[in-house]
Design an enzyme around this catalytic site. Sequence first.
Site, PDB file in Angstrom:
ATOM      1  N   GLU A  89       0.813  -1.436   0.099  1.00  0.00           N
ATOM      2  CA  GLU A  89      -0.171   0.090  -0.222  1.00  0.00           C
ATOM      3  C   GLU A  89       0.750   1.317   0.021  1.00  0.00           C
ATOM      4  OE1 GLU A  89      -3.507  -0.314   2.250  1.00  0.00           O
ATOM      5  OE2 GLU A  89      -3.716   2.067   2.484  1.00  0.00           O
TER       6      GLU A  89
ATOM      7  N   GLU B 139     -10.814   4.835   9.405  1.00  0.00           N
ATOM      8  CA  GLU B 139     -10.804   4.412   7.868  1.00  0.00           C
ATOM      9  C   GLU B 139     -11.667   3.177   7.818  1.00  0.00           C
ATOM     10  OE1 GLU B 139      -7.040   5.308   5.906  1.00  0.00           O
ATOM     11  OE2 GLU B 139      -7.648   7.341   5.707  1.00  0.00           O
TER      12      GLU B 139
ATOM     13  N   LYS C  97       0.815  10.579  13.958  1.00  0.00           N
ATOM     14  CA  LYS C  97       1.610  10.905  12.579  1.00  0.00           C
ATOM     15  C   LYS C  97       2.192  12.510  12.734  1.00  0.00           C
ATOM     16  CE  LYS C  97      -1.000   8.510   9.139  1.00  0.00           C
ATOM     17  NZ  LYS C  97      -1.707   8.522   7.981  1.00  0.00           N
TER      18      LYS C  97
ATOM     19  N   ASP D 179      -2.453  14.363   7.537  1.00  0.00           N
ATOM     20  CA  ASP D 179      -1.940  13.265   6.976  1.00  0.00           C
ATOM     21  C   ASP D 179      -0.827  13.398   6.064  1.00  0.00           C
ATOM     22  OD1 ASP D 179      -1.960  10.674   6.063  1.00  0.00           O
ATOM     23  OD2 ASP D 179      -3.927  10.642   5.140  1.00  0.00           O
TER      24      ASP D 179
ATOM     25  N   GLU E  59       3.992   9.073  -0.511  1.00  0.00           N
ATOM     26  CA  GLU E  59       2.623   8.935  -1.224  1.00  0.00           C
ATOM     27  C   GLU E  59       2.051  10.414  -1.437  1.00  0.00           C
ATOM     28  OE1 GLU E  59      -0.312   7.666   1.969  1.00  0.00           O
ATOM     29  OE2 GLU E  59      -1.723   8.216   0.570  1.00  0.00           O
TER      30      GLU E  59
ATOM     31  N   HIS F 207      -3.846  18.773   1.015  1.00  0.00           N
ATOM     32  CA  HIS F 207      -4.756  17.781   0.464  1.00  0.00           C
ATOM     33  C   HIS F 207      -5.539  18.222  -0.894  1.00  0.00           C
ATOM     34  CE1 HIS F 207      -5.618  13.734   1.096  1.00  0.00           C
ATOM     35  NE2 HIS F 207      -5.782  13.805   2.295  1.00  0.00           N
TER      36      HIS F 207
ATOM     37  N   TRP G 105     -12.412  13.747   2.193  1.00  0.00           N
ATOM     38  CA  TRP G 105     -11.363  13.139   1.206  1.00  0.00           C
ATOM     39  C   TRP G 105     -11.343  13.891   0.056  1.00  0.00           C
ATOM     40  CZ3 TRP G 105     -12.739   7.194   1.815  1.00  0.00           C
ATOM     41  CH2 TRP G 105     -12.183   6.783   2.775  1.00  0.00           C
TER      42      TRP G 105
HETATM   43  C1  BDP Z   1      -3.321   7.622   4.490  1.00  0.00           C
HETATM   44  C2  BDP Z   1      -3.057   6.570   3.164  1.00  0.00           C
HETATM   45  C3  BDP Z   1      -3.572   5.043   3.437  1.00  0.00           C
HETATM   46  C4  BDP Z   1      -3.287   4.615   4.924  1.00  0.00           C
HETATM   47  C5  BDP Z   1      -3.474   5.846   6.032  1.00  0.00           C
HETATM   48  C6  BDP Z   1      -2.880   5.473   7.114  1.00  0.00           C
HETATM   49  O1  BDP Z   1      -3.553   7.015   2.075  1.00  0.00           O
HETATM   50  O2  BDP Z   1      -3.248   4.612   2.440  1.00  0.00           O
HETATM   51  O3  BDP Z   1      -4.000   3.591   5.165  1.00  0.00           O
HETATM   52  O4  BDP Z   1      -3.099   7.019   5.653  1.00  0.00           O
HETATM   53  O5  BDP Z   1      -2.011   5.748   7.551  1.00  0.00           O
HETATM   54  O6  BDP Z   1      -2.416   8.578   4.065  1.00  0.00           O
HETATM   55  O7  BDP Z   1      -3.653   4.443   7.861  1.00  0.00           O
END
Ligand code: BDP
Length: 642
Positions: A109, A231, A299, A304, A332, A462, A485
Amino acid sequence: MAIAAAVAIVGCSKPAENRIWLPDGTPDVNAEIVVDTTLDLKHDGFMIKDTPDGRKVMAKTDIGAMYGTYALQRLERTGKADGELDIREEPSYERRILNHWDNLDNTVERGYAGWSIWHWGEPVPVELIKEYARLNASVGINGSVLNNVNATPEILRRDYLERVAEIADIMRPYGVRVYLSVNFSSPAQLGGLPDSDPLRPEVQEWWADKVAEIYGLIPDFGGFLVKANSEGLPGPQDFGRTHADGANMLADALKPFDGIVMWRAFVYSPKSSDRACQAYDEFAPLDGHFRDNVLIQIKNGPVDFQPREPFSPLFGHMPNTQMMAEFQITQEYLGFSNHLVYLIPLFKECLDSDTYCKGEGSTIADITTGKLYPDVYNTTAIAGVANIGRDENWCGHHFAQSSWYGFGRMAWDVTLTAEEIAQEWLEQTFTSDPDFVEPVLDMMMTSREAAVDYMMPLGFHHIFAWTHHYGPEPWCDIPGARADWLPKYYHKADAEGVGFDRTRAGSGNVDQYHEPLASLYNSIETCPEELLLWFHHVPWTHRMSSGRTLWDEICHRYDRGVKKVREYQAVWEQAKPYVDVERWEAVRAKLEIQESDAGWWRDACVQYFGEFSGMPVPADVEQPERPLEELKKIKLDMKHHN
Ligand code: BDP
C-alpha cells in the site's frame, strides 16, 4: 574526442552495481572490537576510542559492537576517522522501527518500489532479507513491522506466523526485531468468537493464547501495531469501548513477554467539521489511561503526511502517556518515487517543534525521547513508513534511499542535522568530491521546500487527486464521496479568499496548541506564512511580507517551485562526470518527470484558483502552459507511476 574519453573514464569512477550507501560484506574497520558486559552503556550503545593499545570499538552487547563498527566504517569512508577519536553513543530512541505497509498478496500500500520484499507465499528470499537487515543495521534501525496497518486477520494464522518466525531468524543477527500489525476483529474473524469486544473474557483469552503462540515461535517478538476505528477498520468503539480499553487488552496479553502495543492516533470521521481536531479530541481525554507498555503512535501532522503541516497538537497534550512519532518515508504525497524530495528536513521540522507543553523548549524530540517526562516513558520509539520494495535500487528512486538512510540515522541520533545526514549519505553513496557534493547537497536540502512550492505552498494541503494522491485536483468533486477526502474541504476557495479557518472564529483548532502558539496561529498578522492557509481563510488581496498580494504570492511560489526543479536538472547535468552512467541516467529521467509534474501542479492550481481570485497571473512569472480543461482530463496511468 579526448575530452569525451576523459569524461567517460571519470564517469566510471563508481561501480554500477553499488546502488546503495554500504559496501558489500561485513564492515572491515581499523580497530579492535571489544564486547564487555560490564560497560555502562544503554540500549546497544558503543564507544570508539583511541587508547595506548590502539583504536577500539567497545560495547556491552554484540549488537552494540556491530553498531560501533558500522559507525567507524562510516567515519573512515567519509574521511572523519583520521584524528583522535573519543566517541560515546547511545541511541536517542530505544526502538527505531520501519512500518511496512505490505499486504499478503505482495502488493505494498502506497509503495512505489515494486512488490513486497517478504515474498509472501513464495520461497523465503533469505539473501534479500539479510541484505535489508544489514542496511538497517548500518544506520541503527532495529525493528520492522512486516505488514500493512490495514491488517488482515490472516497474518495471525499459524502458517503466516511460522513464516514471520523465519524472517525474524534471518534478521536477528542484525539486531532487527519483528513486529506485526493486527486487525482488532481477529478473535471473531479468525478465532470464530461471536465478537471482538475487548472486555469479553474469551476475547482476552484468545489474544493471550495468540500472543503466547507468537512468542513460542519468536522469543524476541517486538509487539503489535494497531490501526483501530479508523478508515473503516474495526476497533473497540464498535463495542462502546474506548481506545484505552482496546490498547490495554492487547498490552496485558503482551506484558508477560515484554511486548509493546503501538496504538495509532490516526482517526477521523466524515462528520467532523475539522479533521485536524479529531485525534486530539479522541485521545487527549484518555491521557493516563494507557498501560505502561502502550505507546500512542502519532503522525507528524494532524491531518495526513502532507508536504507541510504544523505538528500534531496531540504531542503537547498527553503528559502521562508514552507517545511516538510516525513519519512517512514512502512518498505518497510527495511525488511517489518519481520526485527527488529528501525528507529529513520535514521530519526534523516536526521533531524540533516546540510544543511549549512544559514551557519554552518542550520539543517533540524531548517529549518522545522521554527526556521531558522520564517517569512516564519505559520505552521510547519512532516509526517511519517504509519506501522499500523489490526494485533493484530498493526505493524506486536512487535519492529516495537517502530518506530511509536518514530516518535511521535521525532515529539513532536525533541531534544530527538533516544536512549532516544528507552529506554523509551522499559521500558514501556516490563520491566525496566537493565539486559533486556541494551542489547536490544543496539540491537535497532545498528539495522538500521546492516540492511544497510547486504542490502546496503557504499552508495549502490535501489538494491531491482523490484517487491517487499524485497530481493536483483542487477541483475534484465526487458525488457521494466523504467530504474530508475531497480537496475543497481543505482549500475552501471562494470569491473572497482561500484557506481553512482554524482560528477561534473558525474551527478553533488553534486552541489545541499551547500558548504562545495558539495566539500566534490565531492572528493572521503573526501566523507564519508557511502555515497561513492552514489556519486562515485569507482574502486574495491580503498583503504578504513580500509586499505582494496573497494571489500574487501564490503564483510566485508555484513558479519558484518549477524553476527550482529546472535548477536541479542543471545541477544533475554538471554531476554527470561523478556518477556511473546507469544511476546518472535514472536520476536524470526522474528529474524530467518531476519537472513536468511541477509544471502540471502549477498550471492546474494557478488557473483553478485564479477562477476564484478573478486576478491575472502576474506578468513577472511564467504563464501557465496547458489549459485547465485539458489538465482536468488527465487520468493517471498508475502503472507508469508505480
Ligand atoms: C493515508 C493513506 C492510506 C493509509 C492511511 C493510514 O492514504 O493508504 O492506510 O494513511 O495511515 O494517508 O492509515
